[in-house]
Design a protein around this motif. Structure first.
Motif, PDB file in Angstrom:
ATOM      1  N   ASN A 120      14.470  -3.867   8.202  1.00  0.00           N
ATOM      2  CA  ASN A 120      13.573  -5.097   7.869  1.00  0.00           C
ATOM      3  C   ASN A 120      13.328  -5.187   9.782  1.00  0.00           C
ATOM      4  OD1 ASN A 120      13.024  -7.634   6.938  1.00  0.00           O
ATOM      5  ND2 ASN A 120      14.019  -8.341   8.707  1.00  0.00           N
ATOM      6  N   ASP A 121      13.665  -4.849  10.617  1.00  0.00           N
ATOM      7  CA  ASP A 121      13.398  -5.051  12.042  1.00  0.00           C
ATOM      8  C   ASP A 121      12.959  -4.310  12.070  1.00  0.00           C
ATOM      9  OD1 ASP A 121      15.501  -6.626  12.218  1.00  0.00           O
ATOM     10  OD2 ASP A 121      17.097  -5.610  12.882  1.00  0.00           O
TER      11      ASP A 121
ATOM     12  N   CYS B 164       9.528  -4.969  10.378  1.00  0.00           N
ATOM     13  CA  CYS B 164       8.590  -6.554  11.711  1.00  0.00           C
ATOM     14  C   CYS B 164       8.306  -5.773  12.951  1.00  0.00           C
ATOM     15  CB  CYS B 164      10.242  -7.796  11.811  1.00  0.00           C
ATOM     16  SG  CYS B 164      10.177  -8.420  10.183  1.00  0.00           S
ATOM     17  N   GLU B 165       8.831  -5.343  13.420  1.00  0.00           N
ATOM     18  CA  GLU B 165       8.460  -4.999  14.926  1.00  0.00           C
ATOM     19  C   GLU B 165       7.275  -3.898  14.936  1.00  0.00           C
ATOM     20  OE1 GLU B 165       9.444  -1.360  17.819  1.00  0.00           O
ATOM     21  OE2 GLU B 165      11.111  -2.018  17.095  1.00  0.00           O
TER      22      GLU B 165
ATOM     23  N   TYR C 133       4.812  -3.964  11.955  1.00  0.00           N
ATOM     24  CA  TYR C 133       3.623  -5.416  11.253  1.00  0.00           C
ATOM     25  C   TYR C 133       3.724  -6.933  12.009  1.00  0.00           C
ATOM     26  CZ  TYR C 133       3.670  -0.915   8.168  1.00  0.00           C
ATOM     27  OH  TYR C 133       3.719   0.018   8.230  1.00  0.00           O
ATOM     28  N   ALA C 134       4.003  -6.632  13.349  1.00  0.00           N
ATOM     29  CA  ALA C 134       3.982  -7.906  13.571  1.00  0.00           C
ATOM     30  C   ALA C 134       3.159  -8.940  13.717  1.00  0.00           C
ATOM     31  CB  ALA C 134       4.452  -7.495  15.500  1.00  0.00           C
TER      32      ALA C 134
ATOM     33  N   ASP D  68       4.093 -10.933   7.237  1.00  0.00           N
ATOM     34  CA  ASP D  68       4.863 -12.309   6.529  1.00  0.00           C
ATOM     35  C   ASP D  68       5.709 -10.944   5.559  1.00  0.00           C
ATOM     36  OD1 ASP D  68       6.435 -12.980   5.027  1.00  0.00           O
ATOM     37  OD2 ASP D  68       5.242 -14.269   3.497  1.00  0.00           O
ATOM     38  N   VAL D  69       6.921 -10.217   6.053  1.00  0.00           N
ATOM     39  CA  VAL D  69       7.265  -9.191   5.601  1.00  0.00           C
ATOM     40  C   VAL D  69       8.392  -9.854   4.746  1.00  0.00           C
ATOM     41  CG1 VAL D  69       8.995  -7.107   6.087  1.00  0.00           C
ATOM     42  CG2 VAL D  69       7.153  -7.746   7.740  1.00  0.00           C
TER      43      VAL D  69
END
Length: 270
Positions: A40-41, A44-45, A47-48, A51-52
């Motif tokens: 997940n990290d 999110c990094e 695809y900043a 909404d993940v």
């Protein structure tokens, strides 16, 4: 090849960033779950600003976690929630190893009225298989008796085709390595070769071909029951490397599939 299901899009929908849903089988093993946080990290990094979200395909795991007070959701529940939020554009990225039964269950969910694309499972094409072989290189010592641990499918042999193709690709490169599976093909017969090799060298290494090292690794492979793979091989020392989810080169393959799905969705909205 990424799949897409599109509905006619309005102007506002064309500018809306898609929600990203990472879809895994799931696990109820406490020590195994941190790999999902790591993935997940990384997502999110990369695809900043997006909404993940997450969904599990195993309802058994979802229900088991719920009894422990841990809330996870299936694909239908995530889709229903996104509909309530008014989201129309969704990209699903499978974290499954092959496009098998669990992957199909995601594609089969009712997506009417949504603009949706599906990122491929890890080993969908021959190019994917070659990339996975390269990504596993850091976990493989050519001299070390090694077993790559796959899941497989007892009920649908067609879903084992990619595992068989993977075995045919990687085994010739490493004479002391075999691919075995908990279910279906190639099964556990290949363990006999490693049993012989480990008698000479004294050790065996297991490499999970699974996104998370959960119950199958802990019990079927490294367990103390007489039918565990560790007991079948009977090496003086048995070790197990980390699961696929901790391997950044593996995650790169998944994220490349996600990028392709997002492009497919964008083209469908254009």
């Amino acid at each position: 090849m990424s799949m897409t299901v599109s509905a006619p899009a309005t102007a506002s929908e064309n500018t809306e960033k898609p929600a990203i849903v990472l879809v895994a089988f799931g696990t109820s093993v406490d020590t195994a779950r941190p790999v999902f946080d790591y993935i997940n990290d990384k997502a999110c990094e990369r695809y900043a600003g997006y909404d993940v979200q997450w969904a599990f395909t195993s309802q058994f795991i979802i229900d088991k976690l719920k009894k422990q007070g841990i809330v996870t959701r299936n694909v239908e529940e995530v889709v229903a929630d996104l509909r309530k939020q008014g989201k129309k554009n969704i990209v699903f990225q499978s974290l499954h190893v092959v496009p098998g039964q669990e992957y199909r269950s995601v594609v089969d969910v009712d997506m009417h009225g949504l603009n949706v694309a599906f990122g491929d499972a890890l080993m969908t094409s021959a190019a994917d298989i070659a990339a996975v072989v390269d990504a596993l290189g850091k976990d493989i010592d050519a001299q070390q008796p090694t077993v790559i641990v796959a899941h497989g499918n007892d009920h649908h042999s067609e879903f084992n085709q990619q595992l068989v193709a993977f075995a045919k690709t990687i085994e010739p490169q490493y004479p002391n390595l075999v691919v075995a599976s908990v279910e279906g093909q190639p099964g556990i017969t290949p363990l006999q070769k490693i049993k012989v090799l480990s008698e000479e060298i004294g050790t065996v290494k297991f490499v999970p071909l699974m996104i998370v090292a959960g119950d199958h690794i802990m019990n079927d492979v490294m367990g103390d029951e007489e039918d565990s793979w560790k007991k079948i091989i009977q090496a003086d020392k048995s070790v197990c490397s980390q699961s696929l989810g901790w391997n950044d080169a593996i995650l790169e393959i998944y994220f490349n599939h996600l990028d392709q799905a997002m492009q497919t969705l964008e083209e469908g909205r254009g």
